[in-house]
Design an enzyme around this catalytic site. Structure first.
Site, PDB file in Angstrom:
ATOM      1  N   GLU A 169      -4.564   7.885  -2.935  1.00 16.13           N
ATOM      2  CA  GLU A 169      -5.109   6.639  -2.395  1.00 16.13           C
ATOM      3  C   GLU A 169      -5.422   5.653  -3.526  1.00 16.13           C
ATOM      4  OE1 GLU A 169      -4.761   6.759   0.770  1.00 16.13           O
ATOM      5  OE2 GLU A 169      -5.644   4.833   1.324  1.00 16.13           O
ATOM      6  N   HIS A 183       1.854   4.501  -2.865  1.00 17.00           N
ATOM      7  CA  HIS A 183       1.999   5.954  -2.653  1.00 17.00           C
ATOM      8  C   HIS A 183       3.402   6.406  -3.107  1.00 17.00           C
ATOM      9  CE1 HIS A 183      -1.688   6.882  -0.531  1.00 17.00           C
ATOM     10  NE2 HIS A 183      -1.469   6.003   0.432  1.00 17.00           N
ATOM     11  N   HIS A 240       0.834  -1.208   0.000  1.00 17.01           N
ATOM     12  CA  HIS A 240       0.000   0.000   0.000  1.00 17.01           C
ATOM     13  C   HIS A 240       0.872   1.264   0.000  1.00 17.01           C
ATOM     14  CE1 HIS A 240      -3.705   2.287   1.169  1.00 17.01           C
ATOM     15  NE2 HIS A 240      -2.806   3.088   1.696  1.00 17.01           N
ATOM     16  N   GLU A 241       1.784   1.331   0.947  1.00 15.19           N
ATOM     17  CA  GLU A 241       2.641   2.524   1.030  1.00 15.19           C
ATOM     18  C   GLU A 241       3.560   2.595  -0.184  1.00 15.19           C
ATOM     19  OE1 GLU A 241       1.738   4.664   3.030  1.00 15.19           O
ATOM     20  OE2 GLU A 241       0.524   3.417   4.366  1.00 15.19           O
TER      21      GLU A 241
END
Lengths: 493, 493
Positions: free
Chosen positions: B288, B262, B258-259
């Site tokens: 997001e 980003h 997830h990170e």
């Protein structure tokens, strides 16, 4: 006006704290592609600090407070700021900028020159740096010797006259001692030390020793780097870094203890001085006295290992198991003339420093020229250490200091030894040091250092601190006595 | 004037870079005693940024350049700065300061309130924060709905009207889907996942996946933290953090991915935008979309694990060996209504967001009162998810956002899902995505995202970007179709 002055100091300290974090990160964590833009941030923040320290506002506060404030911290901070103001504002802006660019360029040329072992690459840059430093010394002024003005940057109050006197005494004694050791029939097997020791185990031992020294991990941390250092971000955040060589644990263990000594100093400065310029070590030499004290006087002592050898063996690989304590102790104290300063033993280290001192002093006083440095360096190595470098890489090109424009810095290292020996002499009157070391509970030692040295930060100048603690000025005989006693025993001479 | 404007942006970016490093350090490395003084540094540097962004100089550059500059980057930067200038300068200085103090106080009260599960502690602070946000919305102005003004901060161009429409559609579909799943006879055993998995092994797997995603470790690093985040210090230094739970590897693995999503965004913004305000993600929602795309659409897909399951098993402990791929796939996609948003599955997550959206919108529009939040929260949980929190700790007190004054932020999370599904729909026309995922070489996917999204930074507004890529506005049907297809198969419904 005091309130405004203290606020200005806080602003300055905020910039310095941000910069300190950037430096720490640059040397421990930053990914390589981040470096270029980060360098611009360093330039930007440094410029902000420069602007504050040379501002008219600062000058106004200094003049208004340095003599008249009833608050000692304000008064001494103002005096400290005045020195900074004078040093910076006496250099014309244009020259300062040129010099900063020259420094930065020269450091990268040094890297290349060292790799290639080619002094001629660096020579033109060194010539300019020497010229600037001579000019700066003239701007700043001095009483007897131009080199004093540079020395003052790192060791306020120190003079060439005093250094010449003590260094000549120490040199005579040390060279004699080294000669005797060379002729000793005691053999030391340093290969004992060069056995595989995994990094995580070295880290475990390093952390344990730091804790025992009284280093507060709630106010610091230990990280890995290439060129180890300790750095204070604020009083609650003083970080230690170290380097691991899995084939020679001595680098990390003694390196960590050394940097831990620096860190203990910064961790224990009085909280009252926070966010003022007084909240840091008082000089390079006094700082080095703290790191060398822990590294050499404590952790290379017989008593230290009598206590810690069990811990060491419980963490070290099995291959260390057969080494007897007495052989271990000798191996970590082997004296052997070598080319590289940072790898030198406790005894020959000061001789390396004196070579650099004599050369830089002569450069600044127009007695020698930059182009003659390689030959002069090698000659002095032969005179003092009995060995002659075969390339400039292991000679004059080994240190970054000169290419960074740092002339007058090297003596601090030797001064650190001498200060440490003098402090130790007094500490031994106050405390039963040998028993404390054997017991492995260093609280009393740490407390002694904090009470007598650390807490004051820059409130006391180095020679003032020395006088207050020992009642004497710089006295090399304590270092000589310490070394003679220790090494006579080890080498049976 | 362009040169001076770009220089001012560089100064601002230097402060922001220093601050970003401080935040990263604060959440990953800082020893606890360093925090207090570091907070002052944060305040100091934030104030400097505030001063620049609201300065007369800035206003002059904005007015002089926003319409007339021939340089697109300058023009768009000026427009970006104008928004910032307007938002900040419309709030009276005194109110802004009070609000900053209230925020900081309120965040710490929230910690205590959450621990004790006592909403009444937080209530008076929330009431003030809501009042300020209503006032700010009035200062900033809006067309139809006061809440739009807040929404705009996080998702420029988004409106309550549009959100109401799409959320109601999604909610209907999702609640139906969740009900069906609840009645499905497919059983999933999540205990399969809860086996010991050593941290260093989790880290090894996480790093490997980040590399395969195309995350550049020369321009970033992976560290441990408590509340994971990604942060861009500069384009060559975009860091990922993660949290390890040795009894449930899913937290670290999916969290890192997830990170990493980003971070890929920030690493691949065009270098031309460096040191301008355009050099960051264009909105919270688009950001997001990138993290959720990698976390859910890619790394919770069947194809992904067809390729990576061997790697997983080679790193995971032996106790995972007996788990069959199909059971593993189901276990990482278990749908189960739960109390805590950040632990929610891919399907129920959006429902958690809608609850928050509806409540905060009603608060800002004076339709409900702060004191009624706990009861309303629990009621909505029951309505949408069929479960009712038994304490406010697992209810209204779970998120920090409101106590930090962030009203209008939550919708971004759900928007991210919808954007991601829309982008994915188009990507699948351009690329044979399933084959790419099965092959485990994500270069083409990363390139697609960089070409269509990442490179633009803030040069395109979120809805503009969406339109350029998909030819459509916000369309929830792609998300609904994706979820229906995926979960019908898993749950056999």
């Amino acid at each position: 006006m005091e309130k405004e002055f203290l606020q200005l100091l806080k602003d300055q300290s905020a910039y310095e704290e941000a910069l300190a974090l950037i430096f720490w990160d640059l040397r421990t964590k930053i990914p390589k592609n981040g470096v270029d833009q980060r360098s611009e941030v360093i330039g930007f923040l440094s410029q902000k600090i420069h602007q504050i320290s040379t501002s008219d506002q600062m000058k106004k506060y200094i003049d208004g407070l340095k003599n008249t404030s009833q608050n000692e911290i304000v008064r001494k901070s103002a005096l400290d700021c005045e020195e900074e103001y004078e040093r910076k504002s006496k250099i014309p802006d244009e020259e300062y900028k040129e010099y900063i660019m020259l420094q930065s360029k020269s450091e990268s040329v040094w890297q290349e020159a060292r790799e290639k072992g080619d002094f001629s690459l660096l020579q033109p840059y060194l010539e300019q740096l020497v010229a600037y430093n001579k000019k700066f010394a003239e701007y700043w002024g001095y009483e007897k010797n131009r080199y004093d003005a540079l020395l003052h940057t790192y060791e306020p109050g120190m003079t060439t006259e005093l250094l010449d006197q003590v260094f000549s005494e120490v040199r005579k004694e040390l060279t004699t001692l080294v000669e005797k050791i060379n002729q000793s029939n005691v053999t030391i097997d340093p290969s004992l030390m060069k056995q595989h020791f995994p990094k995580d185990k070295q880290e475990q031992f390093s952390q344990e020793i730091l804790k025992r020294m009284g280093y507060d991990f709630n106010a610091g941390r230990l990280d890995e780097t290439i060129h180890p250092f300790a750095i204070s971000l604020n009083q609650g955040d003083v970080r230690v870094t170290t380097r691991y060589d899995e084939e020679d644990f001595r680098m990390a263990i003694f390196g960590t203890i050394h940097e831990g000594g620096h860190a203990l100093y910064e961790q224990n400065i009085s909280k009252d001085l926070a966010q003022t310029p007084l909240s840091s070590g008082t000089s390079m030499g006094i700082h080095e006295s703290q790191s060398l004290f822990w590294e050499n006087f404590i952790s290379r002592s017989e008593e230290f290992w009598e206590n810690h050898y069990d811990l060491f063996k419980s963490i070290a690989p099995k291959s260390f198991e057969h080494i007897e304590l007495k052989d271990f102790y000798k191996a970590i104290n082997e004296v052997k003339p070598s080319y590289i300063r940072i790898e030198a033993d406790e005894l020959t280290y000061c001789l390396h420093i004196m070579i650099r001192y004599e050369l830089e002093k002569a450069l600044i006083n127009d007695e020698i020229e930059v182009k003659d440095l390689p030959e002069l360096w090698n000659q002095k190595m032969e005179d003092y250490l009995g060995i002659r470098p075969t390339s400039d890489k292991e000679g004059v090109l080994q240190d970054i200091h000169w290419s960074a424009g740092n002339f007058g810095y090297f003596p601090s290292y030797a001064l650190g030894y001498m200060y440490a020996a003098q402090f130790y002499h007094v500490m031994k009157k106050d405390l039963d040091v040998n028993t404390i070391i054997k017991d492995g509970n260093f609280v009393a030692i740490k407390e002694w250092l904090s009470t007598h040295i650390h807490q004051y930060g820059r409130k006391k100048k180095p020679l003032e601190l020395l006088k207050d603690i020992t009642g004497e000025s710089l006295e090399p005989r304590y270092l000589v006595a310490y070394l003679k006693e220790k090494y006579s025993k080890i080498y049976n001479i």
